[in-house]
Scaffold this active site. Structure first.
Site, short mmCIF file in Angstrom:
data_model
loop_
_atom_site.label_atom_id
_atom_site.label_comp_id
_atom_site.label_asym_id
_atom_site.label_seq_id
_atom_site.Cartn_x
_atom_site.Cartn_y
_atom_site.Cartn_z
N ASP A 130 0.82 -1.32 -0.02
CA ASP A 130 0.19 -0.01 0.06
C ASP A 130 0.87 1.23 -0.12
O ASP A 130 0.23 2.59 -0.22
CB ASP A 130 -0.86 -0.05 1.35
CG ASP A 130 -0.44 -0.11 2.66
OD1 ASP A 130 1.09 -0.21 2.60
OD2 ASP A 130 -1.18 -0.02 3.42
N SER A 131 2.33 1.27 -0.07
CA SER A 131 3.26 2.27 -0.23
C SER A 131 2.85 2.84 -1.56
O SER A 131 3.50 3.79 -1.94
CB SER A 131 4.58 1.66 0.02
OG SER A 131 4.68 0.74 -0.97
N ASP A 151 -1.19 -5.78 -0.17
CA ASP A 151 -1.44 -5.23 1.05
C ASP A 151 -2.87 -5.48 1.33
O ASP A 151 -3.51 -4.71 0.13
CB ASP A 151 -0.84 -4.20 1.20
CG ASP A 151 0.54 -4.06 2.03
OD1 ASP A 151 0.76 -5.17 2.74
OD2 ASP A 151 1.50 -3.10 2.04
N LYS A 171 -1.40 -9.32 2.89
CA LYS A 171 -0.73 -8.95 3.98
C LYS A 171 -1.58 -7.96 4.86
O LYS A 171 -1.96 -7.30 4.27
CB LYS A 171 0.64 -8.27 3.69
CG LYS A 171 1.44 -7.83 4.88
CD LYS A 171 2.85 -7.45 4.48
CE LYS A 171 3.01 -6.09 4.05
NZ LYS A 171 2.56 -5.23 5.07
N GLU A 190 -1.83 -5.51 8.42
CA GLU A 190 -0.80 -5.03 9.54
C GLU A 190 -1.55 -5.50 10.96
O GLU A 190 -2.89 -5.50 11.00
CB GLU A 190 -0.68 -3.36 9.51
CG GLU A 190 0.22 -3.27 8.12
CD GLU A 190 0.35 -1.67 8.23
OE1 GLU A 190 0.14 -0.93 9.16
OE2 GLU A 190 0.92 -1.13 7.24
N GLU A 204 9.07 -4.70 10.91
CA GLU A 204 9.51 -3.27 10.40
C GLU A 204 9.83 -2.27 11.32
O GLU A 204 9.25 -2.10 12.51
CB GLU A 204 8.46 -2.43 9.51
CG GLU A 204 8.63 -1.19 8.80
CD GLU A 204 7.72 -0.59 8.09
OE1 GLU A 204 8.05 0.59 7.51
OE2 GLU A 204 6.62 -1.42 7.76
#
Length: 290
Positions: free
Chosen positions: A67-68, A106, A136, A138, A205
């Site tokens: 999602d960056s 993501d 993925k 978080e 991270e």
């Protein structure tokens, strides 16, 4: 090389060609670490387009459609505004441009936190629309039930602990995590919870190195570090960061090239030739047949 597809009549699936190697699978990635020990470190980079995927694919074990892309592609201030549509479209492009790496996509902010059922609906949509292999998400212990729910229904999940960019508003910034005893204990606990819930790998991270090492030693699935430690079971970077596409380089990034400078210099040459009318020349124009 350009993106080329060939229809496999046995599966009715269009595959990029040529295919010099067989695509890796999630179980093979998970099996890279056995009895707490990993073999050759896993290589992961972000990818957002088909052409980028083609260039990275043969060198990587995993391609992350992160999602960056909110910041890298769309110029957004954070990952928070990223949508499921964005992720699905870019993930589909990356899958089409690759044939070797496991493609992980993501789950964007707001698409999975409300409930495990919401998470399943979002994850199923991403995988169906993109043909990616895994998602993925978080979050640590709070997301363990969701990870177990998805894993139990055939959706492989990569976890993400430590600095979690989607939680930047509550974290108060992008600083390293795990400096206090309480925070360090939580990070280790979060990683263990995700591992026990069935995550096939966990991104660690922005964590101080001793805690990253402790996490790696504490869980059975591979850890993938970013701003963590070379002793993690693998590494990931945002490709544009390591290629030098931006002036600012985070502390944990090694800039392997200065592609931005190369692009700028190349465009400057083009602009000069256009303005001097030396481009296009006879080599780039069509002349009457004699």
């Amino acid at each position: 090389m350009s993106t080329t597809f060939q229809l496999d009549t046995s599966t009715s699936r269009a595959n990029p060609t040529p295919q010099p190697m067989k695509r890796l699978t999630v179980p093979k990635i998970r099996a890279r670490k056995t009895d707490g020990q990993s073999g050759e470190p896993l290589v992961m980079l972000t990818a957002y387009t088909a052409r980028q995927a083609q260039l990275l694919d043969e060198h990587c074990d995993l391609l992350l459609v992160g999602d960056s892309l909110g910041q890298v592609i769309y110029g957004l201030p954070s990952t928070i505004p990223v949508t499921l549509d964005m992720m699905a479209n870019h993930a589909a492009a990356v899958v089409r441009g690759s044939y070797h790496a496991v493609v992980v996509v993501d789950m964007p902010f707001g698409s999975y936190e409300a409930s495990k059922e919401q998470a399943f609906e979002s994850a199923a949509r991403l995988l169906k629309e993109s043909n990616a292999a895994a998602v993925k998400l978080e979050g640590g212990e709070a997301m363990a039930e969701t990870v177990a729910f998805l894993s139990g229904r055939g959706i492989p999940v990569m976890g993400h602990v430590g600095l979690t960019p989607q939680a930047v508003n509550s974290l108060g910034g992008y600083g390293a995590r795990g400096r206090s005893d309480a925070e360090a204990e939580k990070i280790v606990g979060d990683a263990k919870a995700l591992d026990e819930a069935g995550a096939f790998a966990v991104v660690v991270e922005g964590v101080v190195e001793p805690i990253a090492i402790e996490v790696t030693n504490a869980i059975s699935c591979p850890t993938i570090g970013i701003g963590a430690s070379a002793k993690c079971d693998g590494q990931v970077l945002v490709t544009e960061d390591m290629l030098g596409m931006f002036e600012r380089v985070p502390r944990f990034v090694k800039r392997y090239e200065n592609i931005a400078k190369t692009i700028s210099q190349t465009v400057a040459r083009y602009a000069d030739e256009v303005r001097s009318r030396s481009f296009p020349s006879s080599d780039q124009t069509y002349q009457p047949k004699s």
